[in-house]
Design a protein around this motif. Structure first.
Motif, PDB file in Angstrom:
ATOM      1  N   LEU A   9      -2.096 -25.601   2.339  1.00 23.68           N
ATOM      2  CA  LEU A   9      -0.988 -26.543   2.488  1.00 23.68           C
ATOM      3  C   LEU A   9      -1.415 -27.993   2.318  1.00 23.68           C
ATOM      4  O   LEU A   9      -2.582 -28.326   2.442  1.00 23.68           O
ATOM      5  N   ASP A  18      13.140 -35.057  -1.135  1.00 27.52           N
ATOM      6  CA  ASP A  18      13.021 -33.869  -0.279  1.00 27.52           C
ATOM      7  C   ASP A  18      14.340 -33.479   0.383  1.00 27.52           C
ATOM      8  O   ASP A  18      14.461 -32.368   0.907  1.00 27.52           O
ATOM      9  N   GLY A  71       6.299 -33.409   6.060  1.00 28.50           N
ATOM     10  CA  GLY A  71       6.675 -32.251   5.259  1.00 28.50           C
ATOM     11  C   GLY A  71       5.472 -31.345   5.056  1.00 28.50           C
ATOM     12  O   GLY A  71       4.337 -31.820   4.971  1.00 28.50           O
ATOM     13  N   GLU A  73       3.945 -28.729   2.467  1.00 30.87           N
ATOM     14  CA  GLU A  73       4.073 -28.345   1.057  1.00 30.87           C
ATOM     15  C   GLU A  73       2.999 -27.309   0.728  1.00 30.87           C
ATOM     16  O   GLU A  73       1.852 -27.433   1.155  1.00 30.87           O
ATOM     17  N   HIS A  74       3.383 -26.304  -0.025  1.00 35.03           N
ATOM     18  CA  HIS A  74       2.410 -25.302  -0.467  1.00 35.03           C
ATOM     19  C   HIS A  74       1.516 -25.942  -1.523  1.00 35.03           C
ATOM     20  O   HIS A  74       1.993 -26.573  -2.468  1.00 35.03           O
ATOM     21  N   ARG A  75       0.200 -25.822  -1.366  1.00 32.66           N
ATOM     22  CA  ARG A  75      -0.747 -26.514  -2.262  1.00 32.66           C
ATOM     23  C   ARG A  75      -0.615 -26.084  -3.712  1.00 32.66           C
ATOM     24  O   ARG A  75      -0.654 -26.922  -4.616  1.00 32.66           O
ATOM     25  N   ALA A  78       3.386 -26.685  -4.831  1.00 33.89           N
ATOM     26  CA  ALA A  78       3.976 -27.965  -4.423  1.00 33.89           C
ATOM     27  C   ALA A  78       5.396 -27.781  -3.884  1.00 33.89           C
ATOM     28  O   ALA A  78       6.174 -28.720  -3.836  1.00 33.89           O
ATOM     29  N   GLN A  79       5.723 -26.574  -3.445  1.00 34.24           N
ATOM     30  CA  GLN A  79       7.044 -26.278  -2.894  1.00 34.24           C
ATOM     31  C   GLN A  79       7.081 -26.651  -1.412  1.00 34.24           C
ATOM     32  O   GLN A  79       6.195 -26.270  -0.650  1.00 34.24           O
ATOM     33  N   LEU A  80       8.112 -27.395  -1.018  1.00 34.76           N
ATOM     34  CA  LEU A  80       8.298 -27.741   0.382  1.00 34.76           C
ATOM     35  C   LEU A  80       8.569 -26.458   1.155  1.00 34.76           C
ATOM     36  O   LEU A  80       9.460 -25.686   0.801  1.00 34.76           O
ATOM     37  N   SER A  81       7.759 -26.219   2.188  1.00 32.49           N
ATOM     38  CA  SER A  81       7.895 -24.954   2.916  1.00 32.49           C
ATOM     39  C   SER A  81       8.127 -25.155   4.414  1.00 32.49           C
ATOM     40  O   SER A  81       8.081 -24.198   5.171  1.00 32.49           O
ATOM     41  N   HIS A  83       8.269 -28.211   7.971  1.00 34.77           N
ATOM     42  CA  HIS A  83       7.928 -29.523   8.513  1.00 34.77           C
ATOM     43  C   HIS A  83       7.284 -29.354   9.873  1.00 34.77           C
ATOM     44  O   HIS A  83       7.469 -28.342  10.559  1.00 34.77           O
TER      45      HIS A  83
END
Length: 186
Positions: A9, A18, A71, A73-75, A78-81, A83
């Motif tokens: 992450l 976002d 936030g 984010e999946h490394r 780059a999807q926001l997953s 908070h």
């Protein structure tokens, strides 16, 4: 604040773009139940909320004085997953978190929580952080355990709009063992 990195992450400041993603994440059934105050009924409301969180990075800019939400984010994608948030609670700083349903069961919440706590303790000179969750929320309690929080007790209090049993946890910097982090499934 530089972006914080875990094996899977990136924890980072929110950006205006976002808002639609955060609105979708917060509309998931489990978030509706667990964090009803984080649910936005429309995009303008989400834009306003994200704008407020962004302003809080500088004013007050301190989790002891106001919210400081990052936030998750999946490394790789780059999807926001989700908070992770820090906010004042009765003279201490409380940490809370939410992970998208699609991202659960992979150790992401544990990674995000552990990294945010280490950073916050250093950034805001905190001697400890607290977490409060519904006693019936066993997945959240297991996540807190894996992130090296210690269960400090249960009580009945007004929580998420109703009187209910809650479990309190505490985390101390530098005294906990390294968090148990699950490896991401390829």
């Amino acid at each position: 604040m530089p972006a914080l990195r875990t094996p899977s992450l990136v924890l980072r400041h929110f950006v205006p773009q976002d808002a639609p993603l955060l609105m979708r994440l917060n509309a998931e059934a489990t978030t509706l139940r667990a964090l009803p105050s984080h649910v936005y009924s429309n995009l303008p409301q989400a834009v306003t909320a994200v704008g407020h969180l962004i302003k809080c990075y500088t004013s007050p800019g301190d989790a002891r004085l106001g919210p400081y939400v990052l936030g998750i984010e999946h490394r790789e994608t780059a999807q926001l997953s989700g908070h992770v948030g820090l906010s004042p609670l009765s003279g201490e700083v409380e940490v809370s978190y939410a992970i998208a349903e699609w991202a659960r069961g992979r150790g992401y919440a544990t990674q995000a929580l552990a990294e945010a706590c280490v950073w916050a303790a250093a950034a805001f000179a905190l001697r400890r952080l607290v977490a409060v969750t519904a006693s019936a929320n066993l997945p959240s309690r297991r996540t807190l355990d894996r992130a090296c929080f210690l269960h400090s007790g249960d009580e009945i209090m007004r929580f998420l709009g109703s009187e209910q049993s809650v479990s309190r946890y505490v985390w101390f910097p530098g005294t906990a063992n390294a968090p148990v982090v699950s490896q991401e499934n390829p």
